[in-house]
Write a protein that holds these residues in place. Structure first.
Motif, PDB file in Angstrom:
ATOM      1  N   ILE A 200       0.862  -1.190   0.000  1.00  0.00           N
ATOM      2  CA  ILE A 200       0.000   0.000   0.000  1.00  0.00           C
ATOM      3  C   ILE A 200       0.898   1.238   0.000  1.00  0.00           C
ATOM      4  N   ILE A 201       0.556   2.205  -0.862  1.00  0.00           N
ATOM      5  CA  ILE A 201       1.280   3.477  -0.903  1.00  0.00           C
ATOM      6  C   ILE A 201       0.273   4.608  -0.712  1.00  0.00           C
ATOM      7  N   LEU A 202       0.523   5.467   0.253  1.00  0.00           N
ATOM      8  CA  LEU A 202      -0.303   6.655   0.459  1.00  0.00           C
ATOM      9  C   LEU A 202       0.473   7.873  -0.044  1.00  0.00           C
ATOM     10  N   VAL A 203      -0.062   8.534  -1.050  1.00  0.00           N
ATOM     11  CA  VAL A 203       0.530   9.767  -1.583  1.00  0.00           C
ATOM     12  C   VAL A 203      -0.319  10.924  -1.060  1.00  0.00           C
ATOM     13  N   GLY A 204       0.269  11.744  -0.211  1.00  0.00           N
ATOM     14  CA  GLY A 204      -0.508  12.783   0.473  1.00  0.00           C
ATOM     15  C   GLY A 204      -1.348  13.651  -0.438  1.00  0.00           C
ATOM     16  N   GLU A 205      -0.803  13.996  -1.610  1.00  0.00           N
ATOM     17  CA  GLU A 205      -1.549  14.861  -2.527  1.00  0.00           C
ATOM     18  C   GLU A 205      -0.976  14.741  -3.937  1.00  0.00           C
ATOM     19  N   ILE A 206      -1.863  14.688  -4.910  1.00  0.00           N
ATOM     20  CA  ILE A 206      -1.424  14.722  -6.313  1.00  0.00           C
ATOM     21  C   ILE A 206      -1.388  16.182  -6.749  1.00  0.00           C
ATOM     22  N   ARG A 207      -0.165  16.698  -6.877  1.00  0.00           N
ATOM     23  CA  ARG A 207      -0.006  18.124  -7.185  1.00  0.00           C
ATOM     24  C   ARG A 207       0.376  18.386  -8.631  1.00  0.00           C
ATOM     25  N   ASP A 208       0.914  17.382  -9.295  1.00  0.00           N
ATOM     26  CA  ASP A 208       1.404  17.629 -10.648  1.00  0.00           C
ATOM     27  C   ASP A 208       1.239  16.388 -11.518  1.00  0.00           C
ATOM     28  N   LEU A 209       1.497  16.586 -12.809  1.00  0.00           N
ATOM     29  CA  LEU A 209       1.327  15.536 -13.800  1.00  0.00           C
ATOM     30  C   LEU A 209       2.202  14.317 -13.506  1.00  0.00           C
ATOM     31  N   GLU A 210       3.452  14.549 -13.132  1.00  0.00           N
ATOM     32  CA  GLU A 210       4.374  13.442 -12.909  1.00  0.00           C
ATOM     33  C   GLU A 210       3.916  12.555 -11.744  1.00  0.00           C
ATOM     34  N   THR A 211       3.469  13.187 -10.667  1.00  0.00           N
ATOM     35  CA  THR A 211       2.981  12.418  -9.518  1.00  0.00           C
ATOM     36  C   THR A 211       1.736  11.629  -9.889  1.00  0.00           C
ATOM     37  N   ALA A 212       0.832  12.252 -10.660  1.00  0.00           N
ATOM     38  CA  ALA A 212      -0.385  11.566 -11.104  1.00  0.00           C
ATOM     39  C   ALA A 212      -0.045  10.343 -11.942  1.00  0.00           C
ATOM     40  N   ARG A 213       0.911  10.507 -12.870  1.00  0.00           N
ATOM     41  CA  ARG A 213       1.295   9.405 -13.737  1.00  0.00           C
ATOM     42  C   ARG A 213       1.899   8.253 -12.931  1.00  0.00           C
ATOM     43  N   LEU A 214       2.821   8.590 -12.042  1.00  0.00           N
ATOM     44  CA  LEU A 214       3.503   7.556 -11.254  1.00  0.00           C
ATOM     45  C   LEU A 214       2.544   6.844 -10.312  1.00  0.00           C
ATOM     46  N   ALA A 215       1.581   7.575  -9.749  1.00  0.00           N
ATOM     47  CA  ALA A 215       0.599   6.954  -8.847  1.00  0.00           C
ATOM     48  C   ALA A 215      -0.239   5.928  -9.595  1.00  0.00           C
ATOM     49  N   MET A 216      -0.691   6.292 -10.790  1.00  0.00           N
ATOM     50  CA  MET A 216      -1.491   5.358 -11.580  1.00  0.00           C
ATOM     51  C   MET A 216      -0.659   4.175 -12.073  1.00  0.00           C
ATOM     52  N   GLU A 217       0.590   4.424 -12.435  1.00  0.00           N
ATOM     53  CA  GLU A 217       1.464   3.333 -12.871  1.00  0.00           C
ATOM     54  C   GLU A 217       1.755   2.378 -11.718  1.00  0.00           C
ATOM     55  N   ALA A 218       1.895   2.917 -10.499  1.00  0.00           N
ATOM     56  CA  ALA A 218       2.107   2.062  -9.327  1.00  0.00           C
ATOM     57  C   ALA A 218       0.899   1.168  -9.097  1.00  0.00           C
ATOM     58  N   ALA A 219      -0.306   1.750  -9.269  1.00  0.00           N
ATOM     59  CA  ALA A 219      -1.528   0.957  -9.127  1.00  0.00           C
ATOM     60  C   ALA A 219      -1.607  -0.109 -10.220  1.00  0.00           C
ATOM     61  N   ALA A 220      -1.164   0.243 -11.431  1.00  0.00           N
ATOM     62  CA  ALA A 220      -1.218  -0.703 -12.557  1.00  0.00           C
ATOM     63  C   ALA A 220      -0.249  -1.855 -12.391  1.00  0.00           C
ATOM     64  N   THR A 221       0.803  -1.653 -11.595  1.00  0.00           N
ATOM     65  CA  THR A 221       1.801  -2.720 -11.401  1.00  0.00           C
ATOM     66  C   THR A 221       1.528  -3.552 -10.155  1.00  0.00           C
ATOM     67  N   GLY A 222       0.298  -3.444  -9.620  1.00  0.00           N
ATOM     68  CA  GLY A 222      -0.103  -4.355  -8.552  1.00  0.00           C
ATOM     69  C   GLY A 222      -0.083  -3.807  -7.143  1.00  0.00           C
ATOM     70  N   HIS A 223      -0.016  -2.486  -6.998  1.00  0.00           N
ATOM     71  CA  HIS A 223      -0.022  -1.885  -5.670  1.00  0.00           C
ATOM     72  C   HIS A 223      -1.363  -1.203  -5.401  1.00  0.00           C
ATOM     73  N   LEU A 224      -1.681  -1.039  -4.137  1.00  0.00           N
ATOM     74  CA  LEU A 224      -2.868  -0.290  -3.746  1.00  0.00           C
ATOM     75  C   LEU A 224      -2.413   1.121  -3.383  1.00  0.00           C
ATOM     76  N   VAL A 225      -2.885   2.107  -4.139  1.00  0.00           N
ATOM     77  CA  VAL A 225      -2.430   3.488  -3.983  1.00  0.00           C
ATOM     78  C   VAL A 225      -3.603   4.368  -3.547  1.00  0.00           C
ATOM     79  N   PHE A 226      -3.395   5.122  -2.469  1.00  0.00           N
ATOM     80  CA  PHE A 226      -4.366   6.107  -1.997  1.00  0.00           C
ATOM     81  C   PHE A 226      -3.781   7.495  -2.183  1.00  0.00           C
ATOM     82  N   SER A 227      -4.640   8.453  -2.545  1.00  0.00           N
ATOM     83  CA  SER A 227      -4.164   9.833  -2.651  1.00  0.00           C
ATOM     84  C   SER A 227      -5.335  10.802  -2.555  1.00  0.00           C
TER      85      SER A 227
END
Length: 360
Positions: A200-227
């Protein structure tokens, strides 16, 4: 004890959520959504600098004086943690502090929808908690992470700016990372997290494009991501997330989001009328096959209809959540009307029409 700690003690004793210290003004606290003056003299700039600088380091002082603002967390042992922001303004320095309780309240204690427990137990995916600043997003996320901490045997990594709620290891191993202290950015921490065996990864806030992309890619590779995102409602959240990307990427991002999204929680905070305090109304979208299909086909304007008919999956609209609080006598009808989406539904419940020039 730092001089400022007496303000935090006063704040804590009066159930205040925020403390405001500004040069040229009396100290003020926010209690149940409203600002109130503290019985204290007007703060001069030199005096306030002395108070504020006592709880930060020399490098932090230098950074603040160079940039004009500073974010960090401060803790008063056996009292609470505080999210702090220092800033410069016309009359000198200023500071705003948000209290973060030591004790993490549970999903049940917060009277949150039970489907949030299911989000905590998902094997993978992307879950967003949205709403305006001060709507309780961090509190909701902390309750979800706490539920996972009690019922899973997982590796959890939180990435925040600054660290807010501190979770003690229960059945999970939890690492708290602070942007600016333990890592340079949300994006850098996310890249690193993928090599740290997280579940599980908790990202406090999605502030920019790069963070948004990486958060979704982390979810796509089998992780549970909250933000979190500062948006209102599931439809606006999906649209905002996709619009962060260049036009030529949006079709791919829409497809990626449709694959990884598992839920969107959008909340609005209300002042209670039954007793002192605040309570949240939550819109909940569960990413069923139909929901994901609408996102993929760029038909987000139809999401609200599926949310309305998806009660058996734990979904509910913001208006239904507001109506539930209203029927229980917990919130004011005028407040409900002003925050509702379909205001016509709430007009019969009003004794008089509130003044809202935006509806003219």
């Amino acid at each position: 004890m730092a001089k400022i700690d007496s303000f935090f003690k006063l704040m804590h004793e009066n159930n205040a959520s925020d403390l405001h210290l500004l040069a040229g003004f009396q100290p003020m606290v926010r209690i149940h959504g409203e600002l109130q003056k503290v019985k204290y003299k007007v703060l001069e700039d030199s005096e306030l600098r002395e108070i504020l600088y006592e709880i930060i380091t020399e490098p932090q002082i230098k950074l603040f004086e160079e940039k004009g603002d500073l974010d960090f967390a401060y803790e008063v042992p056996k009292l609470a943690r505080y999210r702090a922001n220092y800033f410069m303004h016309k009359d000198g320095v200023g500071a705003a502090f948000r209290e973060i309780p030591d004790e993490i309240r549970t999903i049940d204690e917060l009277r949150l929808p039970q489907v949030l427990k299911s989000f905590a137990l998902l094997p993978k995916g992307f879950v967003l908690v949205t709403g305006p600043t001060g709507s309780g997003k961090s509190t909701t996320l902390a309750a979800i992470i706490d539920y996972a901490n009690e019922r899973r045997k997982s590796r959890i990594i939180t990435i925040e700016d600054p660290i807010e709620f501190v979770h003690q290891n229960k059945n999970c191993i939890i690492s708290h990372r602070e942007v600016g202290t333990h890592t340079k950015s949300f994006a850098a921490a996310l890249r690193s997290a993928l090599r740290e065996d997280p579940d599980i990864i908790l990202v406090g806030e999605i502030r920019d494009l790069e963070t948004a992309r990486l958060a979704m890619e982390a979810a796509a590779t089998g992780h549970l991501v909250f933000s979190t995102l500062h948006t209102s409602g599931a439809t606006k959240t999906v649209d905002r997330l996709i619009e962060m990307f260049p036009t030529d990427e949006q079709e791919f991002i829409r497809s990626l989001l449709a694959d990884v999204i598992r839920g969107i929680i959008s909340q609005t905070l209300f002042k209670r009328i039954d007793r002192p305090g605040m309570i949240a109304a939550l819109e909940v979208m569960v990413a069923t096959y139909g929901i994901r299909n609408l996102i993929r086909e760029n038909k987000t304007h139809q999401l609200s209809s599926l949310i309305q008919t998806g009660k058996k999956y734990g979904m509910r609209t913001l208006d239904d959540a507001i109506l539930e609080l209203l029927s229980k006598g917990l919130i004011d009808p005028e407040d409900a009307y002003l925050n509702a989406i379909d205001k016509a539904k709430f007009k019969p419940l009003l004794k008089r029409m509130p003044k809202d020039f935006t509806e003219v």
